[in-house]
Design an enzyme around this catalytic site. Sequence first.
Site, PDB file in Angstrom:
ATOM      1  N   TYR A 141      37.294  40.876  48.530  1.00 46.33           N
ATOM      2  CA  TYR A 141      38.061  41.364  49.679  1.00 46.33           C
ATOM      3  C   TYR A 141      37.874  40.475  50.904  1.00 46.33           C
ATOM      4  O   TYR A 141      38.751  40.394  51.753  1.00 46.33           O
ATOM      5  CB  TYR A 141      37.625  42.791  50.055  1.00 46.33           C
ATOM      6  CG  TYR A 141      38.398  43.887  49.378  1.00 46.33           C
ATOM      7  CD1 TYR A 141      38.538  43.908  47.994  1.00 46.33           C
ATOM      8  CD2 TYR A 141      38.965  44.914  50.122  1.00 46.33           C
ATOM      9  CE1 TYR A 141      39.231  44.931  47.378  1.00 46.33           C
ATOM     10  CE2 TYR A 141      39.660  45.942  49.513  1.00 46.33           C
ATOM     11  CZ  TYR A 141      39.791  45.943  48.140  1.00 46.33           C
ATOM     12  OH  TYR A 141      40.484  46.966  47.534  1.00 46.33           O
ATOM     13  N   LYS A 192      31.260  42.334  35.559  1.00 46.30           N
ATOM     14  CA  LYS A 192      32.004  41.615  34.523  1.00 46.30           C
ATOM     15  C   LYS A 192      31.191  40.359  34.236  1.00 46.30           C
ATOM     16  O   LYS A 192      31.660  39.213  34.381  1.00 46.30           O
ATOM     17  CB  LYS A 192      33.429  41.308  35.027  1.00 46.30           C
ATOM     18  CG  LYS A 192      34.360  40.752  33.971  1.00 46.30           C
ATOM     19  CD  LYS A 192      34.789  41.757  32.914  1.00 46.30           C
ATOM     20  CE  LYS A 192      35.639  41.096  31.843  1.00 46.30           C
ATOM     21  NZ  LYS A 192      35.928  41.990  30.700  1.00 46.30           N
ATOM     22  N   ASP A 224      35.683  46.841  32.305  1.00 48.78           N
ATOM     23  CA  ASP A 224      36.753  47.344  31.432  1.00 48.78           C
ATOM     24  C   ASP A 224      36.244  48.531  30.602  1.00 48.78           C
ATOM     25  O   ASP A 224      36.926  49.549  30.457  1.00 48.78           O
ATOM     26  CB  ASP A 224      37.328  46.227  30.549  1.00 48.78           C
ATOM     27  CG  ASP A 224      36.266  45.405  29.828  1.00 48.78           C
ATOM     28  OD1 ASP A 224      35.070  45.519  30.163  1.00 48.78           O
ATOM     29  OD2 ASP A 224      36.646  44.631  28.922  1.00 48.78           O
ATOM     30  N   ASP A 248      36.957  49.913  44.189  1.00 47.87           N
ATOM     31  CA  ASP A 248      38.273  50.376  44.645  1.00 47.87           C
ATOM     32  C   ASP A 248      39.025  50.990  43.469  1.00 47.87           C
ATOM     33  O   ASP A 248      39.554  52.099  43.553  1.00 47.87           O
ATOM     34  CB  ASP A 248      39.058  49.193  45.225  1.00 47.87           C
ATOM     35  CG  ASP A 248      40.450  49.591  45.670  1.00 47.87           C
ATOM     36  OD1 ASP A 248      40.578  50.647  46.309  1.00 47.87           O
ATOM     37  OD2 ASP A 248      41.406  48.848  45.360  1.00 47.87           O
ATOM     38  N   ASP A 252      39.467  55.356  42.283  1.00 47.25           N
ATOM     39  CA  ASP A 252      40.749  56.067  42.141  1.00 47.25           C
ATOM     40  C   ASP A 252      40.813  56.763  40.784  1.00 47.25           C
ATOM     41  O   ASP A 252      41.280  57.897  40.678  1.00 47.25           O
ATOM     42  CB  ASP A 252      41.939  55.101  42.273  1.00 47.25           C
ATOM     43  CG  ASP A 252      42.465  55.018  43.705  1.00 47.25           C
ATOM     44  OD1 ASP A 252      41.679  55.291  44.636  1.00 47.25           O
ATOM     45  OD2 ASP A 252      43.653  54.685  43.889  1.00 47.25           O
TER      46      ASP A 252
HETATM   47  C1  IPM Z   1      40.557  52.292  49.682  1.00 49.70           C
HETATM   48  C2  IPM Z   1      41.919  51.694  49.924  1.00 49.70           C
HETATM   49  C3  IPM Z   1      41.722  50.429  50.739  1.00 49.70           C
HETATM   50  C4  IPM Z   1      40.909  49.475  49.900  1.00 49.70           C
HETATM   51  C5  IPM Z   1      43.025  49.765  51.233  1.00 49.70           C
HETATM   52  C6  IPM Z   1      43.885  50.729  52.006  1.00 49.70           C
HETATM   53  C7  IPM Z   1      42.731  48.527  52.045  1.00 49.70           C
HETATM   54  O1  IPM Z   1      42.593  51.470  48.723  1.00 49.70           O
HETATM   55  O2  IPM Z   1      39.876  52.629  50.670  1.00 49.70           O
HETATM   56  O3  IPM Z   1      40.199  52.454  48.515  1.00 49.70           O
HETATM   57  O4  IPM Z   1      41.453  48.753  49.053  1.00 49.70           O
HETATM   58  O5  IPM Z   1      39.697  49.447  50.093  1.00 49.70           O
HETATM   59 MG    MG Z   2      41.572  52.255  47.032  1.00 57.03          MG
END
Ligand code: IPM
Ligand code: MG
Length: 360
Positions: A141, A192, A224, A248, A252
């Site tokens: 990042y 990884k 993975d 990240d 999710d």
């Molecule tokens: C998160 C989001 C952020 C990230 C974006 C909005 C920059 O997806 O906080 O997970 O990728 O960190």
């Molecule tokens: Mg995110």
Amino acid sequence: MSNKILILPGDGIGHEIVAEAVKVIDFLVREAGLKVETESALVGGSAYDAHGTPLPDATLALAKESDAVLLGAVGGYQWESLDMAVRPEKGLLGLRAGLELFANLRPAILYPQLAGASTLKAEVVAGLDIMIVRELTGGIYFGQPRGVETLENGERRGFNTLVYAESEIRRIAQVAFEIARKRGSQLCSVDKANVLECTELWREVVTDMGKDNSDIELSHMYVDNAAMQLVRAPKQFDVVVTTNMFGDILSDAAAMLTGSIGMLPSASLDVSGKGMYEPIHGSAPDIAGQGVANPLATILSVAMMLRYSLDEPALASRIEAAVSKVLDDGLRTADIFSEGTQRVGTSQMGDAVVAALQAD
Ligand code: IPM
Ligand code: MG
């Protein structure tokens, strides 16, 4: 002495959900002796519209002076075509970097009341309680060099850099070992290492730290496989520690195991425990302004703030119990609604949490 909290609603549903969290903070100030002062500022697309930058200097300065920051969400369709340097997301990344919030804690907890909301079978997710510890200020990042260049033959080439210094790996792993110690004493480090040298180093450093943390059951997994295991048998995980980008993605996936991303808070901490707290869902521009968004992740972010930055664990537990109570009572925003429950809007949900706090 009262603590200073900076409120950053951001964009989209950020305004609506943060307003409900502020009701909870105001209640605790009024009725439970919480000593905080709040101030608000702009970040993200709304800051870009007002000041031409997603992170005005004044916002960053206020954030630095505060003991904790409560953030809604950033982003929206109208800013998607802007140059990368001024996109709303840069406001968030700038806050993380500017405040040195290297440790991102993302719990994925399945509320028993919502077991039916997961797309996975109830027996796979029942009792799920995972903590993902994501490195937040390094890795791909932020790595340099980065960009898009045009080669001599006219072809464009995009590049980013995955980089971790040993000290960056050590400090995030240390946080993860300590969290594991307070929970189920299991830590899975995700990398990884079979392909990327940078994460081969990650594995080496974490393995080495395992020797000084021998009370913690340490394991390693390729990313993975971790993605697969998260949907196959998620309850095998207690604490997961990983890089910025893998965290990240995996967070999710982990969030969705719980049925709604609208329920999950997060904390981003610096070395001293100062932090920024935000729901892990985004700004949901498709439903912004309609009063239907779920404010519970933001309210639970306030609970995390009380626990991790303001040293008020009892008040944190009260908020969590109040959220559980409104779920017990059958109240549901649209994202977690199912047959036989009562559909409510954003502000009704916030009011119900305050009423549950009042009643306890
Ligand atoms: C998160 C989001 C952020 C990230 C974006 C909005 C920059 O997806 O906080 O997970 O990728 O960190
Ligand atoms: Mg995110």
